[in-house]
Design a protein around this motif. Structure first.
Motif, short mmCIF file in Angstrom:
data_model
loop_
_atom_site.label_atom_id
_atom_site.label_comp_id
_atom_site.label_asym_id
_atom_site.label_seq_id
_atom_site.Cartn_x
_atom_site.Cartn_y
_atom_site.Cartn_z
N MET A 25 -21.26 -1.31 -5.53
CA MET A 25 -20.42 -1.34 -4.30
C MET A 25 -20.05 -3.27 -4.18
SD MET A 25 -19.27 0.93 -4.07
CE MET A 25 -17.92 0.97 -3.05
N ALA A 26 -21.22 -3.97 -3.93
CA ALA A 26 -20.90 -5.69 -3.69
C ALA A 26 -20.45 -6.33 -5.17
CB ALA A 26 -21.69 -5.61 -3.23
N ALA A 27 -21.18 -6.06 -5.79
CA ALA A 27 -20.64 -6.51 -7.21
C ALA A 27 -19.53 -6.02 -7.53
CB ALA A 27 -21.89 -5.56 -7.94
N LEU A 28 -18.80 -4.89 -7.39
CA LEU A 28 -17.57 -4.34 -8.45
C LEU A 28 -16.92 -4.96 -6.55
CD1 LEU A 28 -18.56 -0.94 -9.93
CD2 LEU A 28 -18.12 -3.07 -10.65
N SER A 29 -17.03 -5.38 -5.87
CA SER A 29 -15.65 -5.44 -4.78
C SER A 29 -15.60 -6.56 -5.06
CB SER A 29 -16.26 -5.05 -3.29
OG SER A 29 -17.80 -6.63 -3.30
N ALA A 30 -16.10 -7.92 -5.28
CA ALA A 30 -16.26 -9.42 -5.99
C ALA A 30 -15.44 -9.54 -7.29
CB ALA A 30 -17.24 -9.96 -6.22
N THR A 31 -14.94 -8.02 -7.64
CA THR A 31 -13.84 -8.45 -8.93
C THR A 31 -13.23 -7.58 -9.36
OG1 THR A 31 -14.25 -8.89 -11.80
CG2 THR A 31 -15.61 -7.69 -10.22
N GLU A 32 -12.02 -7.09 -10.19
CA GLU A 32 -11.21 -6.46 -10.66
C GLU A 32 -12.32 -4.69 -11.09
OE1 GLU A 32 -7.08 -5.63 -12.93
OE2 GLU A 32 -7.00 -7.42 -12.07
N LYS A 33 -13.26 -5.59 -12.32
CA LYS A 33 -13.52 -4.69 -13.01
C LYS A 33 -14.67 -5.14 -14.05
CE LYS A 33 -10.79 -4.57 -17.80
NZ LYS A 33 -10.01 -3.65 -18.22
N ALA A 34 -16.16 -4.51 -14.33
CA ALA A 34 -16.75 -5.57 -14.33
C ALA A 34 -17.35 -4.05 -16.06
CB ALA A 34 -18.02 -5.37 -13.47
N GLU A 35 -17.61 -5.26 -17.31
CA GLU A 35 -19.10 -3.95 -18.40
C GLU A 35 -20.34 -4.13 -17.80
OE1 GLU A 35 -20.16 -3.18 -22.06
OE2 GLU A 35 -20.88 -4.99 -20.95
N PHE A 36 -20.08 -2.43 -17.55
CA PHE A 36 -22.02 -2.00 -17.85
C PHE A 36 -22.99 -2.71 -18.13
CE2 PHE A 36 -25.23 1.03 -18.31
CZ PHE A 36 -25.16 1.65 -17.99
N ARG A 37 -22.86 -3.49 -19.29
CA ARG A 37 -24.00 -4.66 -19.26
C ARG A 37 -23.74 -5.63 -18.31
NH1 ARG A 37 -23.50 -5.41 -25.22
NH2 ARG A 37 -21.12 -5.72 -24.94
N ARG A 85 -12.79 0.85 -2.53
CA ARG A 85 -12.87 -0.44 -1.86
C ARG A 85 -12.71 -0.05 -0.62
NH1 ARG A 85 -12.65 -4.84 -4.82
NH2 ARG A 85 -11.65 -4.59 -6.91
N ARG A 86 -12.25 0.31 0.60
CA ARG A 86 -11.90 0.53 2.06
C ARG A 86 -13.38 1.11 2.56
NH1 ARG A 86 -7.00 2.97 0.19
NH2 ARG A 86 -8.27 4.65 -0.02
N ALA A 87 -14.14 2.42 1.20
CA ALA A 87 -15.34 2.71 1.53
C ALA A 87 -16.09 0.87 2.54
CB ALA A 87 -15.81 3.20 1.09
N PHE A 88 -16.34 0.15 1.22
CA PHE A 88 -17.18 -0.72 1.11
C PHE A 88 -16.91 -1.07 2.23
CE2 PHE A 88 -18.80 -5.21 -0.02
CZ PHE A 88 -20.02 -4.56 -0.43
N GLN A 89 -15.64 -1.73 2.50
CA GLN A 89 -15.23 -2.76 3.55
C GLN A 89 -15.41 -1.88 4.52
OE1 GLN A 89 -10.62 -3.23 3.27
NE2 GLN A 89 -11.34 -4.64 1.93
N GLU A 90 -15.29 -0.06 5.38
CA GLU A 90 -16.11 -0.43 5.81
C GLU A 90 -17.92 -0.37 6.64
OE1 GLU A 90 -16.37 2.07 9.98
OE2 GLU A 90 -14.52 0.99 9.41
N TYR A 91 -17.92 0.10 5.49
CA TYR A 91 -19.36 -0.05 5.10
C TYR A 91 -20.63 -1.67 5.65
CZ TYR A 91 -24.65 0.31 3.93
OH TYR A 91 -25.83 0.32 3.87
N THR A 92 -19.33 -2.75 5.06
CA THR A 92 -19.89 -4.11 6.10
C THR A 92 -19.45 -4.19 7.01
OG1 THR A 92 -18.33 -5.05 4.26
CG2 THR A 92 -19.57 -4.61 3.28
N SER A 93 -18.72 -4.01 7.22
CA SER A 93 -18.08 -3.92 9.14
C SER A 93 -18.78 -3.02 10.18
CB SER A 93 -16.48 -2.80 9.44
OG SER A 93 -16.34 -3.27 10.67
N VAL A 94 -19.50 -2.20 9.66
CA VAL A 94 -20.65 -1.66 10.32
C VAL A 94 -21.85 -1.76 10.05
CG1 VAL A 94 -22.18 0.79 10.77
CG2 VAL A 94 -19.71 1.10 9.78
N LEU A 95 -22.14 -2.57 9.34
CA LEU A 95 -23.37 -3.63 9.01
C LEU A 95 -23.27 -4.43 10.22
CD1 LEU A 95 -24.58 -3.69 4.99
CD2 LEU A 95 -25.90 -2.58 7.08
#
Length: 104
Positions: A25-37, A85-95
């Protein structure tokens, strides 16, 4: 105490909370999309472990998986959904509330 309790830890999303899924989630939050490898190498996990966690995140509606061919080679692209994205933002807010000692 009744219910889940008022401590912020009760608001942590169990789907995201696993270390590998949090890394995804952290890696994907920093980009629009990422290739699996690229994602696999970035978070330093095996193909099978990444696949397992991607399935969990996809089933939760947090990650979108797009399989395409580049020439004759299959490629898998991953991206956070709006919900992810919303779930990750909420998660980091709780952290932050937990780690910074913010009031409940």
């Amino acid at each position: 105490m009744s219910g889940a309790g008022s401590h912020p830890r009760h608001a942590l999303d169990d789907v995201i909370h696993a270390p590998v899924r949090l890394s995804i989630m952290a890696a994907l939050s920093a980009t629009e999309k990422a290739e699996f490898r690229f994602l696999r190498d970035t978070i330093e996990v095996s193909d099978s472990l990444l696949s397992k966690h991607i399935i969990t995140l996809e089933e939760a509606g947090y990650v979108r998986v797009e399989k395409v061919f580049v020439g004759k080679r299959p490629r898998t692209w991953l991206a956070l959904t709006d919900e992810g994205r919303r779930a990750f933002q909420e998660y980091t807010s709780v952290l932050r509330r937990l780690t910074e000692g913010s009031p409940l």
